[in-house]
Design a protein around this motif. Structure first.
Motif, short mmCIF file in Angstrom:
data_model
loop_
_atom_site.label_atom_id
_atom_site.label_comp_id
_atom_site.label_asym_id
_atom_site.label_seq_id
_atom_site.Cartn_x
_atom_site.Cartn_y
_atom_site.Cartn_z
N ASP A 87 4.85 13.23 -9.98
CA ASP A 87 5.93 12.24 -9.84
C ASP A 87 7.21 12.85 -10.40
O ASP A 87 7.18 13.88 -11.08
CB ASP A 87 5.57 10.89 -10.46
CG ASP A 87 5.46 10.93 -11.98
OD1 ASP A 87 5.78 11.97 -12.59
OD2 ASP A 87 5.04 9.92 -12.57
N ARG A 116 3.05 12.11 -14.26
CA ARG A 116 1.77 11.97 -13.58
C ARG A 116 1.72 12.95 -12.40
O ARG A 116 2.76 13.34 -11.88
CB ARG A 116 1.62 10.56 -12.99
CG ARG A 116 1.68 9.43 -13.99
CD ARG A 116 2.10 8.15 -13.28
NE ARG A 116 2.03 6.96 -14.11
CZ ARG A 116 2.96 6.62 -15.00
NH1 ARG A 116 4.03 7.37 -15.18
NH2 ARG A 116 2.84 5.51 -15.71
N PHE A 122 -0.25 13.27 -8.60
CA PHE A 122 -1.04 12.52 -7.63
C PHE A 122 -1.81 13.46 -6.70
O PHE A 122 -1.28 14.50 -6.29
CB PHE A 122 -0.13 11.61 -6.80
CG PHE A 122 0.59 10.60 -7.65
CD1 PHE A 122 -0.10 9.55 -8.22
CD2 PHE A 122 1.94 10.72 -7.89
CE1 PHE A 122 0.54 8.62 -9.03
CE2 PHE A 122 2.60 9.80 -8.68
CZ PHE A 122 1.91 8.75 -9.26
N CYS A 181 -4.78 9.77 -9.81
CA CYS A 181 -3.58 9.97 -10.63
C CYS A 181 -4.00 10.66 -11.93
O CYS A 181 -4.85 10.16 -12.65
CB CYS A 181 -2.94 8.63 -10.93
SG CYS A 181 -1.58 8.73 -12.11
N CYS A 226 -7.60 5.20 -6.68
CA CYS A 226 -7.36 4.06 -5.79
C CYS A 226 -8.09 4.31 -4.47
O CYS A 226 -7.87 5.33 -3.81
CB CYS A 226 -5.85 3.91 -5.55
SG CYS A 226 -5.42 2.57 -4.42
N THR A 279 6.18 12.24 -3.31
CA THR A 279 6.56 11.22 -4.29
C THR A 279 8.06 10.96 -4.18
O THR A 279 8.84 11.83 -3.79
CB THR A 279 6.26 11.67 -5.73
OG1 THR A 279 7.02 12.86 -6.03
CG2 THR A 279 4.78 11.97 -5.92
N ALA A 322 4.32 6.80 -4.22
CA ALA A 322 3.68 8.04 -3.79
C ALA A 322 3.08 7.74 -2.43
O ALA A 322 2.81 6.58 -2.12
CB ALA A 322 2.60 8.46 -4.77
N PHE A 362 1.58 4.14 -2.05
CA PHE A 362 0.99 3.57 -3.26
C PHE A 362 2.12 3.02 -4.13
O PHE A 362 3.08 3.73 -4.44
CB PHE A 362 0.22 4.65 -4.03
CG PHE A 362 -0.91 5.22 -3.21
CD1 PHE A 362 -2.17 4.65 -3.25
CD2 PHE A 362 -0.70 6.31 -2.37
CE1 PHE A 362 -3.21 5.15 -2.47
CE2 PHE A 362 -1.72 6.83 -1.59
CZ PHE A 362 -2.98 6.24 -1.64
N ASN A 363 1.98 1.76 -4.52
CA ASN A 363 2.92 1.14 -5.45
C ASN A 363 2.39 1.43 -6.86
O ASN A 363 1.51 0.74 -7.37
CB ASN A 363 2.99 -0.37 -5.17
CG ASN A 363 4.08 -1.04 -5.97
OD1 ASN A 363 4.27 -0.73 -7.15
ND2 ASN A 363 4.80 -1.95 -5.35
N VAL A 364 2.94 2.48 -7.46
CA VAL A 364 2.33 3.04 -8.67
C VAL A 364 2.35 2.03 -9.83
O VAL A 364 1.35 1.84 -10.52
CB VAL A 364 3.04 4.35 -9.08
CG1 VAL A 364 2.39 4.95 -10.31
CG2 VAL A 364 2.98 5.36 -7.92
N GLU A 385 -0.92 0.49 -11.86
CA GLU A 385 -1.13 0.63 -13.31
C GLU A 385 -1.27 -0.74 -13.97
O GLU A 385 -2.02 -0.89 -14.94
CB GLU A 385 0.02 1.43 -13.91
CG GLU A 385 0.13 2.78 -13.21
CD GLU A 385 0.31 3.97 -14.12
OE1 GLU A 385 0.90 3.81 -15.19
OE2 GLU A 385 -0.16 5.07 -13.75
N THR A 391 -1.03 -1.12 -1.95
CA THR A 391 -0.84 -0.07 -0.94
C THR A 391 -0.18 -0.66 0.31
O THR A 391 -0.24 -1.86 0.54
CB THR A 391 -2.21 0.51 -0.50
OG1 THR A 391 -3.06 -0.58 -0.14
CG2 THR A 391 -2.85 1.33 -1.60
#
Ligand code: K7E
Ligand code: CUA
Ligand code: CA
Length: 639
Positions: A186, A200, A202, A230, A242, A253, A260, A287-289, A293, A327
């Motif tokens: 990221d 991070r 990915f 991740c 995920c 990213t 991502a 992906f909505n990081v 999280e 997602t």
């Protein structure tokens, strides 16, 4: 270029192009491929003018001149990483990562084995690796010179390379995935936006497998799954995974750290080759990081098998409501390959591979969809334009242009993003193709200097051609690959150099040299086993375990004789007390599979069983001194 050469060049291109197209035609791809020929903009085969002698920036560096860029190159299934100087193309270093290396002792020393992981008998857990993608750490949207990462597709491992020493310092094996292919760090912390640097990494996995892969569900591919992983950039521990529908491939990213994405060529979840090509559109999964999280924090996860890593559910069925979705699946044409972030931070480009197109996805629109402000995820696509046959990867010059490899056409197409968006929006006068350049041959990855940062400088483009054919002296059936260098400072691309490379580089990055600050010598304090003073050199025995505390100082080892008994387990800890940059010594023991180097102020160790009685001259392998040949020590194994 002489006329004959042009003709033979065209016939060589035809040879490869035809055979590749024929190979694909049999699998139902001909419709998609030939569709391109009718495209107004796409003119595959329209050869760019041959470069004139002396045209383009001269990539040559005179003796003693330094290069302007570091090229960090993947080594493919050689398992290593490589460092080139650019624009000269000179190879400066090979970094052993997932392979064995008897120069440095990678896979031989105890320290490298600890990084690689070992089996109960002390041998490395894996002997093979397949590196594809090299990416480096970011701060403020550009490289910060801390780390690079490279993936191992075979055994699903992520390796980190310290950019102060250009050595691998950590390797992490991802649980419950196979075919770990795409990797990207990221560029900013998605949760704490004040942290404007890489936190991070990915990882996308290509092959779906039973969860856990322990012998159940072998014949039920519909139950297989693929996980996006991740990894923490500092600890290198897997933070979460995920689960997605379909597979993943490459990873990109966003500059704000929030998104991502990975392209998917197997939304069909096909277990056979034909099945993977049945759908007209596959997808790019986002992906909505931050949401993922939060879900992990809230305990909304499962685990798989023995792994403790939290696995959240990113499948379509579980993420129908955009406002809570982890997602988003953006449909893109048939079996895409490559997803790349534009340096203006606005777009991801997904190349079509089996479709002659590239799809431009606007990131603000993806965020709007997650906020419930965009009713249809398809509206995130702001352009989908024809480029030519077999588009794979895209690089950028920081002036609004993309450079996409066309694998089947053996070309690079330079195209303007703003014009492509206009064209797709209905302005048929918008001319988005700026230039085409023939390359030799069948290009995979392409990258430009600083392309994947906010500082994309539009100077040089490197093209990784998968076939060099007859451009180098033949060396038997296996040919090198061909890395080509292109000057992209003008409107026209100008091909200026070829370099043969040992198979098989995939991706690479081109980093301005002032981004990287290397060490000159190591620091003895960093090595717990290091002797403090050469005078402490000694041999200790504890039962049948012998530890040799050895020092090197040109041109001698501190112990001239190392006497052990047959059957002893011997550990040699070698500290190099030389302080001069590059004053490296080697240590080899005949018949015992021991060979490694110690750099100035570094300590390394090896352990072996003294199972062969006799005299073994341990010698320095690394030329260090006028008396280098005399730099020896006698290992005496008594029967
Ligand atoms: Cu296109 Cu592994 Cu990046 Cu090779 S992948 S080319
Ligand atoms: Cu020490 Cu050569
Ligand atoms: Ca597909």
């Amino acid at each position: 270029m002489a006329k004959e050469e042009v003709i033979s060049d065209i016939s060589r291109r035809k040879f490869l192009g035809t055979s590749t197209v024929l190979g694909l035609a049999g699998i139902g791809m001909s419709a998609g491929l030939s569709a391109c020929k009718d495209g107004a903009q796409a003119a595959p085969g329209a050869a760019a003018p041959a470069p004139e002698h002396g045209a383009g920036h001269n990539p040559h560096k005179a003796p003693g001149q330094l290069d302007d860029y570091y090229g960090l190159w993947s080594g493919g299934h050689s398992g290593e990483m490589r460092v080139l100087g650019l624009p000269s193309g000179r190879e400066i270093k090979r970094i052993p990562v997932f392979n064995m290396d008897c120069l440095s002792g990678w896979g031989i020393t105890n320290e490298s084995k600890a990084i690689l992981g070992t089996k109960p008998d002390g041998t490395p857990k894996y002997m093979v690796g397949d590196t594809h993608h090299v990416h480096a750490s970011y701060a403020k949207g550009t490289y910060d010179g801390r780390y690079a990462w490279v993936n191992d597709k075979i055994n699903s491992r992520l390796a980190r390379i310290r950019l102060d020493t250009f050595e691998c310092d950590k390797i992490t094996e991802l649980p419950n995935v196979q075919g770990f292919h795409g990797v990207f760090p990221d560029k900013r912390d998605p949760v704490d936006q004040s942290i404007d640097r890489t936190t991070r990494v990915f990882c996308g996995s290509e092959f779906h497998i039973p969860h856990p892969n322990d012998g159940h569900d072998l014949e039920s591919p519909e139950k297989y799954g693929a996980l996006f992983s991740c990894v923490d950039a500092e600890t290198m521990e897997v933070r979460w995974q995920c689960k997605v529908d379909g597979n993943m491939d490459l990873v990109a990213t966003s500059y704000d750290g929030k998104l991502a994405a990975s392209n998917q060529y197997n939304v069909e979840n096909g277990a056979h080759y034909e099945d993977m090509m049945s759908a007209e559109r596959d997808a790019c999964v986002f992906f909505n990081v931050a949401r993922i999280e939060q879900a992990v924090k809230d305990g909304k996860f499962k685990t798989v098998g023995d792994s403790k890593v939290p696995v959240v559910d990113g499948t379509k069925a579980a993420n129908a409501d955009p406002k809570t979705a982890l997602t988003a699946y953006v449909p893109v044409p048939k079996n895409p390959h490559g997803v790349n972030a534009s340096p203006d931070a606005k777009y991801f480009i997904c190349a079509g591979k089996l479709s002659p197109t590239a799809t431009v996805i606007e990131l603000d629109k993806v965020l709007a969809w997650f906020d419930g402000k965009l009713d249809d995820i398809k509206k995130t696509i702001v352009a989908e334009v024809e480029l030519g046959l077999g588009p794979l990867h895209t690089a950028f010059d920081g002036r609004g242009n993309g450079y996409t490899t066309l694998f089947l056409d053996s070309q690079i197409v330079k195209w303007n993003l703003a014009e492509a968006i206009k064209f797709y929006g209905g302005d048929k006068n918008a001319k988005y193709v700026v230039d085409r350049l023939d390359v030799q041959f069948q290009p995979g990855h392409v990258n430009a200097s600083m392309s994947e940062t906010r500082e994309a400088d539009g100077q040089w483009l490197a093209v990784g051609c998968k076939f060099s054919k007859d451009r180098y002296l033949p060396v038997g059936p296996l040919h090198p690959e061909n890395e080509q260098l292109v000057d992209i400072t003008g409107d026209k691309m100008i091909h200026v150099a070829d370099h043969p490379v040992y198979p098989e580089p995939h991706d690479f990055i081109i980093v301005k040299r002032d981004k990287i600050k290397t060490r000159q010598v190591y620091n003895l304090d960093d090595f717990p086993l290091a002797l403090k003073d050469p005078k402490e050199s000694r041999i200790e025995r504890n039962g049948n375990k012998v530890t040799v505390y050895l020092a090197s100082q040109a041109p001698a080892f501190s112990q001239r004789e190392i006497k052990v008994k047959k059957g002893d387990e011997v550990t040699i800890i070698l500290t190099n007390f030389d302080k001069v940059e590059d004053l490296t010594h080697g240590f080899a023991i005949p018949k015992y599979n021991v060979n490694f180097i110690v750099n100035p102020q570094e300590t390394k160790s090896v352990t072996f069983k003294a199972d062969k009685p006799g005299v073994y001259w341990c010698y320095c392998t690394h030329f260090c001194h006028a008396l280098h040949l005399e730099m020896r020590s006698r290992l005496i194994v008594e029967r």
